[in-house]
Design a protein around this motif. Sequence first.
Motif, PDB file in Angstrom:
ATOM      1  N   VAL A  72       0.718  -0.940   0.021  1.00 37.33           N
ATOM      2  CA  VAL A  72       0.140  -0.098  -0.163  1.00 37.33           C
ATOM      3  C   VAL A  72       0.713   1.020   0.437  1.00 37.33           C
ATOM      4  O   VAL A  72       0.349   1.961  -0.970  1.00 37.33           O
ATOM      5  N   PHE A  73       1.826   1.505   1.110  1.00 34.32           N
ATOM      6  CA  PHE A  73       3.137   2.773   0.952  1.00 34.32           C
ATOM      7  C   PHE A  73       3.771   2.499   0.576  1.00 34.32           C
ATOM      8  O   PHE A  73       4.453   4.043  -0.114  1.00 34.32           O
ATOM      9  N   LEU A  74       4.220   1.632   0.205  1.00 33.19           N
ATOM     10  CA  LEU A  74       6.194   1.460  -0.244  1.00 33.19           C
ATOM     11  C   LEU A  74       5.945   2.230  -1.793  1.00 33.19           C
ATOM     12  O   LEU A  74       5.265   1.227  -3.122  1.00 33.19           O
ATOM     13  N   PRO A  75       6.906   3.267  -2.458  1.00 30.52           N
ATOM     14  CA  PRO A  75       6.868   3.160  -3.244  1.00 30.52           C
ATOM     15  C   PRO A  75       7.492   2.230  -3.965  1.00 30.52           C
ATOM     16  O   PRO A  75       8.910   2.248  -3.509  1.00 30.52           O
ATOM     17  N   ASP A  76       7.945   1.988  -5.800  1.00 28.51           N
ATOM     18  CA  ASP A  76       8.424   1.840  -5.894  1.00 28.51           C
ATOM     19  C   ASP A  76      10.151   2.401  -7.118  1.00 28.51           C
ATOM     20  O   ASP A  76       9.780   3.539  -6.793  1.00 28.51           O
ATOM     21  N   SER A  77      11.362   1.899  -6.903  1.00 21.20           N
ATOM     22  CA  SER A  77      12.712   1.887  -8.014  1.00 21.20           C
ATOM     23  C   SER A  77      11.793   2.181  -8.911  1.00 21.20           C
ATOM     24  O   SER A  77      11.384   1.569  -9.533  1.00 21.20           O
ATOM     25  N   ILE A  78      12.622   3.149  -9.406  1.00 19.98           N
ATOM     26  CA  ILE A  78      12.687   3.724 -10.931  1.00 19.98           C
ATOM     27  C   ILE A  78      12.688   2.381 -11.394  1.00 19.98           C
ATOM     28  O   ILE A  78      14.468   1.861 -11.076  1.00 19.98           O
ATOM     29  N   ILE A  79      12.065   1.199 -12.893  1.00 18.69           N
ATOM     30  CA  ILE A  79      12.954   0.606 -13.492  1.00 18.69           C
ATOM     31  C   ILE A  79      13.042   0.941 -14.496  1.00 18.69           C
ATOM     32  O   ILE A  79      13.004   1.605 -15.227  1.00 18.69           O
ATOM     33  N   ASN A  80      14.997   0.169 -14.420  1.00 12.68           N
ATOM     34  CA  ASN A  80      15.699   1.088 -16.217  1.00 12.68           C
ATOM     35  C   ASN A  80      15.865  -0.507 -16.718  1.00 12.68           C
ATOM     36  O   ASN A  80      16.515  -1.368 -16.481  1.00 12.68           O
ATOM     37  N   ASP A  81      15.422   0.615 -18.159  1.00 10.00           N
ATOM     38  CA  ASP A  81      15.048  -1.685 -19.016  1.00 10.00           C
ATOM     39  C   ASP A  81      16.859  -1.284 -19.389  1.00 10.00           C
ATOM     40  O   ASP A  81      16.743  -2.675 -19.950  1.00 10.00           O
ATOM     41  N   ASN A  82      17.107  -0.592 -19.290  1.00 10.57           N
ATOM     42  CA  ASN A  82      18.340  -0.535 -19.798  1.00 10.57           C
ATOM     43  C   ASN A  82      19.805  -0.834 -18.641  1.00 10.57           C
ATOM     44  O   ASN A  82      20.973  -0.843 -19.630  1.00 10.57           O
ATOM     45  N   LEU A  83      19.185  -1.459 -17.567  1.00  2.69           N
ATOM     46  CA  LEU A  83      20.300  -1.467 -16.596  1.00  2.69           C
ATOM     47  C   LEU A  83      20.683  -2.983 -17.045  1.00  2.69           C
ATOM     48  O   LEU A  83      20.185  -4.009 -17.197  1.00  2.69           O
ATOM     49  N   SER A  84      21.801  -3.586 -17.476  1.00  2.00           N
ATOM     50  CA  SER A  84      22.175  -4.825 -17.447  1.00  2.00           C
ATOM     51  C   SER A  84      23.389  -5.132 -16.201  1.00  2.00           C
ATOM     52  O   SER A  84      24.207  -4.640 -15.460  1.00  2.00           O
ATOM     53  N   THR A  85      23.464  -6.453 -14.678  1.00  2.00           N
ATOM     54  CA  THR A  85      24.111  -6.872 -14.186  1.00  2.00           C
ATOM     55  C   THR A  85      25.112  -7.101 -14.490  1.00  2.00           C
ATOM     56  O   THR A  85      25.445  -7.996 -15.613  1.00  2.00           O
ATOM     57  N   PRO A  86      26.652  -6.937 -13.428  1.00  2.00           N
ATOM     58  CA  PRO A  86      27.456  -7.152 -13.823  1.00  2.00           C
ATOM     59  C   PRO A  86      28.120  -9.144 -13.659  1.00  2.00           C
ATOM     60  O   PRO A  86      28.785  -9.082 -14.452  1.00  2.00           O
ATOM     61  N   ILE A  87      26.765  -9.927 -13.453  1.00  2.00           N
ATOM     62  CA  ILE A  87      27.481 -10.826 -13.193  1.00  2.00           C
ATOM     63  C   ILE A  87      26.984 -12.017 -14.405  1.00  2.00           C
ATOM     64  O   ILE A  87      26.832 -12.866 -15.042  1.00  2.00           O
ATOM     65  N   ILE A  88      25.474 -11.578 -15.448  1.00  2.00           N
ATOM     66  CA  ILE A  88      25.651 -11.576 -16.992  1.00  2.00           C
ATOM     67  C   ILE A  88      26.862 -11.612 -17.694  1.00  2.00           C
ATOM     68  O   ILE A  88      27.707 -10.653 -18.067  1.00  2.00           O
ATOM     69  N   SER A  89      26.896 -13.134 -18.003  1.00  3.47           N
ATOM     70  CA  SER A  89      28.656 -12.892 -19.189  1.00  3.47           C
ATOM     71  C   SER A  89      28.331 -12.187 -20.417  1.00  3.47           C
ATOM     72  O   SER A  89      26.837 -11.853 -21.085  1.00  3.47           O
ATOM     73  N   GLU A  90      29.108 -11.643 -20.907  1.00  5.45           N
ATOM     74  CA  GLU A  90      29.063 -10.641 -22.154  1.00  5.45           C
ATOM     75  C   GLU A  90      28.352 -11.225 -22.776  1.00  5.45           C
ATOM     76  O   GLU A  90      27.153 -11.062 -24.033  1.00  5.45           O
ATOM     77  N   GLY A  91      29.525 -13.168 -23.982  1.00  2.73           N
ATOM     78  CA  GLY A  91      28.512 -13.234 -24.139  1.00  2.73           C
ATOM     79  C   GLY A  91      26.853 -13.908 -24.308  1.00  2.73           C
ATOM     80  O   GLY A  91      26.213 -13.996 -25.457  1.00  2.73           O
ATOM     81  N   LYS A  92      26.559 -13.815 -23.251  1.00  2.00           N
ATOM     82  CA  LYS A  92      24.795 -13.985 -23.053  1.00  2.00           C
ATOM     83  C   LYS A  92      24.499 -13.436 -23.183  1.00  2.00           C
ATOM     84  O   LYS A  92      22.917 -13.135 -23.570  1.00  2.00           O
ATOM     85  N   SER A  93      24.962 -12.346 -22.990  1.00  2.00           N
ATOM     86  CA  SER A  93      23.409 -10.661 -23.174  1.00  2.00           C
ATOM     87  C   SER A  93      23.766 -10.669 -24.600  1.00  2.00           C
ATOM     88  O   SER A  93      22.547  -9.934 -25.101  1.00  2.00           O
TER      89      SER A  93
END
Length: 295
Positions: free
Chosen positions: A186-207
Motif C-alpha cells: 500500500v505505502f512503499l513506492p517502487d524504485s524506477i525500473i531501468n530497462d537498459n540496466l545490465s547486471t555485471p554477473i551476466i556474461s558478455e556472451g550471454k547478453s
Amino acid sequence: MGKLSGLRHLFMTLFLHNFASFMVIPAITDVTMAALCPGRDECSLAIYISGFQQAIIGLGSFVMMPLVGNLSDKYGRKALLTVPITLTIFPLAILAYSRTRSFFYAYYILKILTAMFCEGSVHCLSLAYVADNIPEGRRASAFGILSGIGSCAFVCGTLSTRFLSTASTFQVSTAMAMLSAVYMRVFLPDSIINDNLSTPIISEGKSDGVANQNEEPDKKMQVFKTMPSMEDMLALLKSSLTFSQAAIVSFFSNLADVGLHASLLYYLKARFHFNKDQFADLMVITGVAGTISQA
C-alpha cells in the motif's frame, strides 16, 4: 534528511517483517523438541534436522540471491520484495494453527523451500532499494539506519515473545508478517525500473546472444536466457580480489554464527532446561547490546 525520510515506508516494512521473523526464534526450539522428542530435554534428531535445514537453505540462497537481484533490476525492488515477504507468512501460519508432529514436518519442509528464496533476499533488496534512492555519499548512513532497525526489531520481537504463550507467539508473528506485506504493497513506492540496466554477473556472451537475435523472443524466454548461471557467479567472484576476499570472510563468519546458534539453544535446553522465556531473555540482552553498538 529529506532523502532518508523518503525511506520511512521501507524502514517500517522491514521493522514489521523482522519483528515477525525474530519473535519466533526463542520459541522454535521448544516446538521442535515437543514435536520430535516430547517430554525430553535432549534430542539429537532435532539438532541433525536443524543443521540439515540450515545447510539446504544456505545452498539454495547461494543460487537464488543472484537471480533475485537480476529480476529486481528488471521488474523493480518492490515487486521482488513482495515475494519473500509474502512467502514468509505461510510457514508461520502452519505453526500458528497447530504444533503437532505432522504440522511441524509440514512447517519444516515449507520453511526450507521458502527460506531458499526468502533468507537474506529481503535484506539484500532493501539495500538495493536504498542505493536506488540515496546519493552515494549518504548511503553508509542509510545502511547503518537499516541495520539499526533490524536490531531494534530483534529486541522488540524477542521481548514480546517473553510475555506471550507459544501458540500466541506464532499467531502474533503471522499477523505481523501479513501486516508487513500489506503495508509494503500500500505505502512503499517502487524504485524506477531501468530497462537498459545490465547486471555485471551476466556474461558478455550471454547478453550479446540475447541482444543479437533477429526475432523478438518471448518475454519469459528472454528473462530465462539472461538469468545468471553458476558460471556467471564464479566469474563474478574471480573478477575482483576485494570482492572474493569479502565473500570468503562473510562465508566463514556466517558459518560460525549459524553453527553456534543451531547448537547453542539445544545445549542450553539440555544442560540447563531453558525454555522460550530464558531464550528470549538472552536474546534481548544480546539484541540491546547490538543496538547500542550501532547507535
